[in-house]
Design a protein around this motif. Structure first.
Motif, mmCIF file in Angstrom:
data_model
loop_
_atom_site.group_PDB
_atom_site.id
_atom_site.type_symbol
_atom_site.label_atom_id
_atom_site.label_comp_id
_atom_site.label_asym_id
_atom_site.label_seq_id
_atom_site.Cartn_x
_atom_site.Cartn_y
_atom_site.Cartn_z
ATOM 1 N N LEU A 151 -28.517 -0.920 -25.843
ATOM 2 C CA LEU A 151 -27.090 -0.818 -26.117
ATOM 3 C C LEU A 151 -26.774 0.482 -26.859
ATOM 4 O O LEU A 151 -25.837 1.212 -26.510
ATOM 5 C CB LEU A 151 -26.624 -2.026 -26.929
ATOM 6 C CG LEU A 151 -25.146 -2.051 -27.317
ATOM 7 C CD1 LEU A 151 -24.252 -2.039 -26.082
ATOM 8 C CD2 LEU A 151 -24.853 -3.272 -28.185
ATOM 9 N N LEU A 152 -27.574 0.778 -27.868
ATOM 10 C CA LEU A 152 -27.385 2.005 -28.639
ATOM 11 C C LEU A 152 -27.572 3.231 -27.746
ATOM 12 O O LEU A 152 -26.792 4.196 -27.822
ATOM 13 C CB LEU A 152 -28.371 2.030 -29.807
ATOM 14 C CG LEU A 152 -28.191 3.131 -30.852
ATOM 15 C CD1 LEU A 152 -26.869 2.964 -31.584
ATOM 16 C CD2 LEU A 152 -29.348 3.114 -31.842
ATOM 17 N N PHE A 153 -28.589 3.198 -26.894
ATOM 18 C CA PHE A 153 -28.873 4.328 -26.015
ATOM 19 C C PHE A 153 -27.727 4.558 -25.025
ATOM 20 O O PHE A 153 -27.317 5.703 -24.768
ATOM 21 C CB PHE A 153 -30.178 4.075 -25.268
ATOM 22 C CG PHE A 153 -30.579 5.197 -24.343
ATOM 23 C CD1 PHE A 153 -30.929 6.443 -24.841
ATOM 24 C CD2 PHE A 153 -30.598 5.002 -22.969
ATOM 25 C CE1 PHE A 153 -31.293 7.484 -23.988
ATOM 26 C CE2 PHE A 153 -30.962 6.030 -22.109
ATOM 27 C CZ PHE A 153 -31.307 7.273 -22.630
ATOM 28 N N SER A 154 -27.183 3.481 -24.466
ATOM 29 C CA SER A 154 -26.093 3.613 -23.504
ATOM 30 C C SER A 154 -24.850 4.224 -24.142
ATOM 31 O O SER A 154 -24.142 5.021 -23.512
ATOM 32 C CB SER A 154 -25.759 2.251 -22.889
ATOM 33 O OG SER A 154 -25.207 1.374 -23.861
ATOM 34 N N ILE A 155 -24.589 3.867 -25.388
ATOM 35 C CA ILE A 155 -23.438 4.440 -26.091
ATOM 36 C C ILE A 155 -23.650 5.927 -26.352
ATOM 37 O O ILE A 155 -22.719 6.736 -26.226
ATOM 38 C CB ILE A 155 -23.184 3.676 -27.409
ATOM 39 C CG1 ILE A 155 -22.736 2.242 -27.099
ATOM 40 C CG2 ILE A 155 -22.144 4.387 -28.267
ATOM 41 C CD1 ILE A 155 -22.636 1.353 -28.320
ATOM 42 N N PHE A 198 -21.803 5.177 -32.175
ATOM 43 C CA PHE A 198 -23.258 5.375 -32.164
ATOM 44 C C PHE A 198 -23.793 5.533 -33.587
ATOM 45 O O PHE A 198 -24.794 4.907 -33.961
ATOM 46 C CB PHE A 198 -23.615 6.606 -31.327
ATOM 47 C CG PHE A 198 -25.083 6.910 -31.279
ATOM 48 C CD1 PHE A 198 -25.898 6.337 -30.318
ATOM 49 C CD2 PHE A 198 -25.672 7.767 -32.213
ATOM 50 C CE1 PHE A 198 -27.257 6.608 -30.264
ATOM 51 C CE2 PHE A 198 -27.022 8.046 -32.182
ATOM 52 C CZ PHE A 198 -27.819 7.464 -31.206
ATOM 53 N N VAL A 199 -23.143 6.357 -34.380
ATOM 54 C CA VAL A 199 -23.575 6.581 -35.765
ATOM 55 C C VAL A 199 -23.496 5.291 -36.555
ATOM 56 O O VAL A 199 -24.415 4.949 -37.330
ATOM 57 C CB VAL A 199 -22.728 7.679 -36.422
ATOM 58 C CG1 VAL A 199 -23.033 7.776 -37.921
ATOM 59 C CG2 VAL A 199 -22.983 9.028 -35.750
ATOM 60 N N TYR A 200 -22.427 4.528 -36.364
ATOM 61 C CA TYR A 200 -22.263 3.269 -37.097
ATOM 62 C C TYR A 200 -23.366 2.281 -36.734
ATOM 63 O O TYR A 200 -23.996 1.678 -37.619
ATOM 64 C CB TYR A 200 -20.896 2.667 -36.787
ATOM 65 C CG TYR A 200 -20.717 1.266 -37.330
ATOM 66 C CD1 TYR A 200 -20.404 1.047 -38.668
ATOM 67 C CD2 TYR A 200 -20.889 0.152 -36.503
ATOM 68 C CE1 TYR A 200 -20.255 -0.234 -39.166
ATOM 69 C CE2 TYR A 200 -20.737 -1.135 -36.992
ATOM 70 C CZ TYR A 200 -20.429 -1.324 -38.316
ATOM 71 O OH TYR A 200 -20.293 -2.597 -38.815
ATOM 72 N N LEU A 201 -23.617 2.102 -35.436
ATOM 73 C CA LEU A 201 -24.630 1.137 -35.009
ATOM 74 C C LEU A 201 -26.036 1.610 -35.373
ATOM 75 O O LEU A 201 -26.908 0.796 -35.700
ATOM 76 C CB LEU A 201 -24.540 0.910 -33.499
ATOM 77 C CG LEU A 201 -23.258 0.223 -33.002
ATOM 78 C CD1 LEU A 201 -23.264 0.113 -31.483
ATOM 79 C CD2 LEU A 201 -23.105 -1.149 -33.633
ATOM 80 N N LYS A 232 -26.786 3.344 -37.999
ATOM 81 C CA LYS A 232 -26.940 3.196 -39.444
ATOM 82 C C LYS A 232 -27.138 1.745 -39.851
ATOM 83 O O LYS A 232 -27.996 1.418 -40.678
ATOM 84 C CB LYS A 232 -25.724 3.780 -40.153
ATOM 85 C CG LYS A 232 -25.804 3.716 -41.676
ATOM 86 C CD LYS A 232 -24.605 4.386 -42.321
ATOM 87 C CE LYS A 232 -24.711 4.317 -43.856
ATOM 88 N NZ LYS A 232 -23.534 4.976 -44.501
ATOM 89 N N TYR A 233 -26.332 0.863 -39.276
ATOM 90 C CA TYR A 233 -26.375 -0.546 -39.694
ATOM 91 C C TYR A 233 -27.224 -1.416 -38.771
ATOM 92 O O TYR A 233 -27.535 -2.558 -39.121
ATOM 93 C CB TYR A 233 -24.952 -1.113 -39.778
ATOM 94 C CG TYR A 233 -24.131 -0.458 -40.857
ATOM 95 C CD1 TYR A 233 -24.293 -0.809 -42.196
ATOM 96 C CD2 TYR A 233 -23.220 0.542 -40.554
ATOM 97 C CE1 TYR A 233 -23.556 -0.195 -43.191
ATOM 98 C CE2 TYR A 233 -22.471 1.164 -41.542
ATOM 99 C CZ TYR A 233 -22.643 0.786 -42.861
ATOM 100 O OH TYR A 233 -21.913 1.396 -43.844
ATOM 101 N N GLY A 234 -27.578 -0.883 -37.613
ATOM 102 C CA GLY A 234 -28.505 -1.594 -36.725
ATOM 103 C C GLY A 234 -27.859 -2.737 -35.979
ATOM 104 O O GLY A 234 -26.725 -3.131 -36.203
ATOM 105 N N LEU A 235 -28.644 -3.301 -35.023
ATOM 106 C CA LEU A 235 -28.194 -4.439 -34.222
ATOM 107 C C LEU A 235 -29.215 -5.570 -34.284
ATOM 108 O O LEU A 235 -29.429 -6.289 -33.336
ATOM 109 C CB LEU A 235 -27.997 -4.012 -32.763
ATOM 110 C CG LEU A 235 -26.751 -3.181 -32.478
ATOM 111 C CD1 LEU A 235 -26.868 -2.548 -31.100
ATOM 112 C CD2 LEU A 235 -25.506 -4.022 -32.556
ATOM 113 N N LYS A 236 -29.845 -5.716 -35.432
ATOM 114 C CA LYS A 236 -30.937 -6.689 -35.540
ATOM 115 C C LYS A 236 -30.470 -8.110 -35.268
ATOM 116 O O LYS A 236 -31.203 -8.936 -34.751
ATOM 117 C CB LYS A 236 -31.559 -6.601 -36.933
ATOM 118 C CG LYS A 236 -32.259 -5.262 -37.194
ATOM 119 C CD LYS A 236 -32.885 -5.225 -38.569
ATOM 120 C CE LYS A 236 -33.582 -3.877 -38.816
ATOM 121 N NZ LYS A 236 -34.180 -3.804 -40.155
ATOM 122 N N LYS A 237 -29.227 -8.384 -35.633
ATOM 123 C CA LYS A 237 -28.735 -9.738 -35.420
ATOM 124 C C LYS A 237 -28.523 -10.045 -33.943
ATOM 125 O O LYS A 237 -28.534 -11.193 -33.542
ATOM 126 C CB LYS A 237 -27.415 -9.929 -36.180
ATOM 127 C CG LYS A 237 -27.586 -9.896 -37.692
ATOM 128 C CD LYS A 237 -26.248 -10.131 -38.394
ATOM 129 C CE LYS A 237 -26.406 -10.109 -39.902
ATOM 130 N NZ LYS A 237 -25.112 -10.328 -40.601
#
Length: 425
Positions: A309-313, A409-412, A414-419
């Protein structure tokens, strides 16, 4: 647990009464026919795309009024998506897809007789029920295991590519040779054939017959109502659902603005004729087929949902920067492949994360909400796109896409998508 769920799904298909005179289809056959139905639906959709902008131009629509027309479609789909999704959960896949196909037939018949600006708006009303794609996604989600769902959903992109190539080519050439009316009647005939496939091969229900499903069916009239707002919105309370929807909306808005304005960009910025526009969309479809067929399935099986998801953004932000610099149709062709890759990966991953977060009995409603999130974007995008095009020009579409996705992208990052991350085994 997984074995029990699989047995339940098989039992569902065996107990679903097929149309008279036919043998009960197995799960693999249903999935394959569902892909064919999606490809046909996308074909007729792109046939319509070859008609509407040129008919609107004949009726003296300017860019702003064409934006209002697109906004009307978005509002209607926004209202119809969750209701039709709920309809599929309550009455089954066959009923939901049949309703969508009948609405598509009416849509094209009204388009064929549209000869005034008012009729061009009226012919959009059946869009409320036209949700073949979410209905097909519901079928695939119901018939696949969670670990295989992203791969199954990604194959819809191949169908989209086939439909884009066929629809753009057929629609562009029919419009050039015979005009808008004949092209619209061909679309109506095609939707009739799609309806026939639904009635012959799609079972009444694809939901697993688990004990919890039986209990839900006995809960009374509340759960049976397709207009129950509580039943629709309760899905947003599941962990991670609301956050993923927000990501879909924020990241998707700039891309949708460009997409809904692309027919205008093709006519005025790239100076394309109907047939040339059809060939360009066919190239777009080839790119989608290649990426969905050879790339998306492999990366989704190797990497986590959050990372992809992060990569696609990130790729989407880079594409926006390239769009801001393009000057002609050749430049656009150069960025088609990364554009398609980012959009396909983003949509597959977010849909997979969402469907894995809810019970199988609610996949139709969830897909309806996904469709509504796209409709929400298409409701506001034409007005924004028309304003930007008239006042600032095409490069600003890319600038906004780059800026919005870079911030996200910067927000995700920094805070991650672990959940939300779900490791694939």
């Amino acid at each position: 647990m997984e074995q029990t769920l699989g047995d339940a799904k098989k039992e569902t298909l065996e107990n679903s009464a097929p149309p008279k005179g036919s043998n009960p289809p197995n799960r693999a056959q249903i999935i394959n026919v569902t892909y064919i139905i999606v490809a046909l639906d996308i074909t007729w959709m792109f046939v319509q795309f070859a008609v509407t902008p040129y008919l609107a131009k004949k009726l003296d629509f300017d860019t702003l009024w064409f934006g209002y027309l697109q906004t009307t479609v978005g509002v209607i789909q926004l209202l119809g998506g969750p209701i039709c999704g709920r309809f599929g959960d309550v009455f089954g896949a066959r009923a939901a897809l049949s309703l969508s196909c009948v609405a598509s037939i009416v849509f094209f018949l009204l388009l064929a007789v549209a000869d005034t600006p008012a009729m061009l708006f009226v012919h959009k009303l059946p869009v409320f029920f036209m949700h073949v794609l979410p209905g097909s996604q519901m079928v695939l989600a119901d018939l696949t295991e969670p670990e295989n769902r992203a791969n199954a959903l990604s194959k819809i992109g191949i169908c989209f590519g086939v439909g884009m190539i066929a629809g753009s080519t057929i629609g562009g050439n029919l419009n050039t040779m015979f005009g808008e009316t004949i092209t619209a009647y061909v679309g109506a005939f095609g939707c009739s054939f799609t309806l026939l496939l639904v009635l012959m091969f799609i079972p009444k229900s694809t939901k697993p017959q688990s004990p919890s499903t039986s209990i839900n069916r006995e809960n009374g009239q509340r759960n049976k109502s397709i207009f129950s707002l509580a039943e629709i919105t309760r899905l947003l309370k599941f962990p991670g659902i609301t956050r993923i929807f927000l990501i879909k909306i924020i990241s998707g808005l700039p891309s949708v603005i460009f997409q809904v304005m692309f027919s205008i960009i093709g006519m005025n910025f790239f100076k394309l004729e109907p047939a040339q526009s059809g060939y360009l969309m066919a190239f777009f479809g080839i790119a989608q087929m290649v990426i969905q067929g050879f790339v998306i399935g492999r990366v989704t099986s190797r990497y986590s949902d959050g990372s992809l998801l992060l990569f696609s953004i990130g790729v989407c932000a880079s594409v926006g920067l390239a769009q801001a610099a393009m000057q002609n149709v050749f430049h656009f062709c150069l960025i088609v492949f990364p554009m398609v890759f980012s959009l396909c990966l983003f949509n597959v991953i977010t849909d997979s994360m969402l469907t894995n977060s809810v019970p199988a009995s609610d996949t139709g409603t969830l897909m309806g909400l996904c469709a509504s999130s796209q409709s929400l974007l298409r409701t506001i995008a034409p007005t924004i796109g028309g304003f930007l095009y008239e006042n600032y020009g095409v490069p600003y579409f890319g600038m906004i896409q780059c800026a919005v996705n870079s911030v996200l992208f910067v927000y995700l990052f920094k805070y991650g998508l672990k959940k939300q991350e779900t490791k694939r085994e």
